[in-house]
Design a protein around this motif. Structure first.
Motif, PDB file in Angstrom:
ATOM      1  N   THR A   1     -15.248  19.447 -22.663  1.00 50.09           N
ATOM      2  CA  THR A   1     -16.023  19.417 -23.895  1.00 50.09           C
ATOM      3  C   THR A   1     -15.763  20.705 -24.675  1.00 50.09           C
ATOM      4  O   THR A   1     -15.934  21.800 -24.157  1.00 50.09           O
ATOM      5  CB  THR A   1     -17.533  19.262 -23.625  1.00 50.09           C
ATOM      6  N   SER A   2     -15.343  20.549 -25.925  1.00 53.57           N
ATOM      7  CA  SER A   2     -14.955  21.690 -26.757  1.00 53.57           C
ATOM      8  C   SER A   2     -15.648  21.579 -28.105  1.00 53.57           C
ATOM      9  O   SER A   2     -15.596  20.531 -28.752  1.00 53.57           O
ATOM     10  CB  SER A   2     -13.432  21.707 -26.942  1.00 53.57           C
TER      11      SER A   2
ATOM     12  N   ILE B   1     -21.597  23.397 -22.803  1.00 52.44           N
ATOM     13  CA  ILE B   1     -20.297  22.786 -23.035  1.00 52.44           C
ATOM     14  C   ILE B   1     -19.250  23.691 -22.384  1.00 52.44           C
ATOM     15  O   ILE B   1     -19.542  24.817 -21.993  1.00 52.44           O
ATOM     16  CB  ILE B   1     -19.993  22.580 -24.536  1.00 52.44           C
ATOM     17  N   ASP B   2     -18.029  23.189 -22.275  1.00 48.70           N
ATOM     18  CA  ASP B   2     -17.004  23.941 -21.551  1.00 48.70           C
ATOM     19  C   ASP B   2     -16.426  25.098 -22.365  1.00 48.70           C
ATOM     20  O   ASP B   2     -16.192  26.176 -21.827  1.00 48.70           O
ATOM     21  CB  ASP B   2     -15.872  23.005 -21.121  1.00 48.70           C
TER      22      ASP B   2
ATOM     23  N   VAL C   1     -19.912  29.700 -21.142  1.00 45.81           N
ATOM     24  CA  VAL C   1     -19.035  28.947 -22.029  1.00 45.81           C
ATOM     25  C   VAL C   1     -17.762  29.759 -22.278  1.00 45.81           C
ATOM     26  O   VAL C   1     -17.845  30.937 -22.628  1.00 45.81           O
ATOM     27  CB  VAL C   1     -19.721  28.646 -23.384  1.00 45.81           C
TER      28      VAL C   1
ATOM     29  N   THR D   1     -25.027  27.651 -28.977  1.00 46.50           N
ATOM     30  CA  THR D   1     -24.162  26.790 -28.181  1.00 46.50           C
ATOM     31  C   THR D   1     -24.436  26.982 -26.694  1.00 46.50           C
ATOM     32  O   THR D   1     -24.584  28.102 -26.219  1.00 46.50           O
ATOM     33  CB  THR D   1     -22.675  27.086 -28.475  1.00 46.50           C
TER      34      THR D   1
ATOM     35  N   LEU E   1     -20.932  15.495 -27.716  1.00 49.11           N
ATOM     36  CA  LEU E   1     -19.933  15.761 -26.679  1.00 49.11           C
ATOM     37  C   LEU E   1     -20.350  15.158 -25.332  1.00 49.11           C
ATOM     38  O   LEU E   1     -19.539  14.529 -24.641  1.00 49.11           O
ATOM     39  CB  LEU E   1     -19.709  17.270 -26.541  1.00 49.11           C
ATOM     40  N   GLN E   2     -21.606  15.344 -24.961  1.00 49.00           N
ATOM     41  CA  GLN E   2     -22.070  14.811 -23.680  1.00 49.00           C
ATOM     42  C   GLN E   2     -22.056  13.280 -23.661  1.00 49.00           C
ATOM     43  O   GLN E   2     -21.638  12.670 -22.674  1.00 49.00           O
ATOM     44  CB  GLN E   2     -23.469  15.338 -23.368  1.00 49.00           C
TER      45      GLN E   2
ATOM     46  N   GLU F   1     -24.080  18.763 -31.760  1.00 53.18           N
ATOM     47  CA  GLU F   1     -22.796  18.956 -31.078  1.00 53.18           C
ATOM     48  C   GLU F   1     -22.903  18.619 -29.594  1.00 53.18           C
ATOM     49  O   GLU F   1     -22.089  17.866 -29.043  1.00 53.18           O
ATOM     50  CB  GLU F   1     -22.361  20.414 -31.252  1.00 53.18           C
ATOM     51  N   LEU F   2     -23.907  19.180 -28.946  1.00 52.98           N
ATOM     52  CA  LEU F   2     -24.085  18.969 -27.516  1.00 52.98           C
ATOM     53  C   LEU F   2     -24.280  17.495 -27.211  1.00 52.98           C
ATOM     54  O   LEU F   2     -23.675  16.953 -26.271  1.00 52.98           O
ATOM     55  CB  LEU F   2     -25.286  19.781 -27.019  1.00 52.98           C
TER      56      LEU F   2
ATOM     57  N   SER G   1     -19.860  15.025 -34.882  1.00 52.86           N
ATOM     58  CA  SER G   1     -21.209  15.394 -34.440  1.00 52.86           C
ATOM     59  C   SER G   1     -22.161  15.608 -35.609  1.00 52.86           C
ATOM     60  O   SER G   1     -23.266  16.123 -35.420  1.00 52.86           O
ATOM     61  CB  SER G   1     -21.149  16.669 -33.583  1.00 52.86           C
TER      62      SER G   1
END
Length: 343
Positions: A191-192, A205-206, A31, A202, A179-180, A175-176, A127
């Motif tokens: 994805t931030s 994600i990117d 990440v 975490t 975003l996904q 969060e994951l 989220s």
């Protein structure tokens, strides 16, 4: 260097260790880190983060972005829904470098047409923090994407519900999922996410945008994100009064430097470093009240104590400069360059 109290003091060795530890953690999980500079507002610390491998920086306001752009930072994300007034558009267009903004409404997505073409946008999704952002399943998400056109590059979120004991792991999972789900609906994109408490969980994600991890604070300790020996920023204060009978100690650090930030799940306004039971029970503008533990020797008038504040970010915004202590004990003053840049 002699410094008057109260004053914000940063332990350089711990600061370096906190920056390095987060960089190592992020690299191990694939990440990228886009450090949030609203915590420290200091270009020297931002450069340390970049040198440790940060992708770029995150700002809270256009004002912060202006300060850091002037200091030479060229990859900046303003990670809040920006209200694109005529003046805001002018200020954003004047920023040099690679600039990204956040949007969470069709109205602002359309207003972004006034920005220069190379300024990109991420859509904020909620989220679980229940602040700003659209829900991943809402029609608004696809409508904003359509309005942004080629300016769209991805989605972001702030899992702020990670704050509080035992909340971080679930917040990272929320969060994951948010975003996904969002990028799947939109056909792809960056994805931030990230917060300091949830950063330890975490993954996939990117990029993540932690901020307080550089300093740590009482909230981070209570949330389970760190331990006391990782705290790098404290408020140095002097004992100006004491009452031996009820073991009451008064420090010269009040709300005008410690701030009044006290979440419902916290039981004090901070504590004395090395004495976790010596907790700040009350704040006046220029004084802190501590009822000293029975089993610990009462400090003398004139003794200097280091207070770990509840929220490091608000403390930094209350001072013009901080003092950085090197391993040999020498002190260097650093300007809080983006202090007060709240718009």
């Amino acid at each position: 260097m002699m410094i008057d109290t109260p004053a914000v003091v940063i332990d350089r060795e711990r600061l370096d260790a906190n920056i390095a530890a987060m960089a190592t953690h992020a690299a191990a999980h694939g990440v990228a880190i886009r450090r949030h500079v609203k915590t420290h507002k200091i270009p020297e610390i931002a450069q340390m983060q970049i040198d440790a491998g940060a992708r770029g920086i995150t700002c809270a306001t256009i004002g912060e972005a202006e300060v850091f752009a002037e200091a030479g930072f060229t990859d900046i994300f303003i990670s809040y829904p920006v209200y694109l007034s005529k003046r805001a558009i002018e200020r954003l267009n004047a920023l040099a470098g690679e600039i990204r903004i956040g949007v969470d409404s069709v109205e602002m997505a359309r207003a972004a047409a006034g920005l220069r073409e190379d300024i990109k946008a991420l859509i904020e999704v909620d989220s679980g923090h229940r602040r700003s952002g659209v829900t991943p399943s809402s029609e608004a998400l696809t409508q904003i994407r359509e309005a942004l056109g080629s300016r769209y590059i991805g989605v972001f979120t702030f899992p702020g519900h990670s704050y509080g004991p035992g909340n971080a792991k679930q917040a990272a999972a929320d969060e994951l999922q948010a975003l996904q789900t969002s990028v799947e609906r939109l056909g792809g994109g960056l994805t931030s996410g990230g917060s300091s408490p949830s950063a330890q969980f975490t993954g996939a994600i990117d990029e993540m945008r932690p901020g307080v991890y550089v300093f740590k604070d009482s909230q981070q300790i209570t949330s389970g994100a760190c331990t006391e020996d990782q705290v790098s920023m404290t408020v140095l204060s002097t004992v100006v009064s004491r009452n031996v009978a009820d073991r009451r100690v008064i420090l010269d650090a009040g709300s005008k430097i410690l701030s009044t930030d006290k979440p419902a799940w916290m039981d004090s306004h901070g504590f004395v470093l090395g004495q976790p039971d010596a907790r700040v029970s009350a704040l006046s503008e220029h004084h802190a009240t501590i009822f000293w533990p029975e089993d610990v020797e009462l400090p003398e008038i004139g003794d200097q104590l280091q207070v770990v504040p509840n929220h490091a970010c608000t403390v930094i915004n209350l001072v013009d400069e901080v003092y950085v202590r090197a391993t040999d004990g020498t002190l260097e003053a650093w300007k809080v360059a983006a202090r007060g840049k709240n718009s």
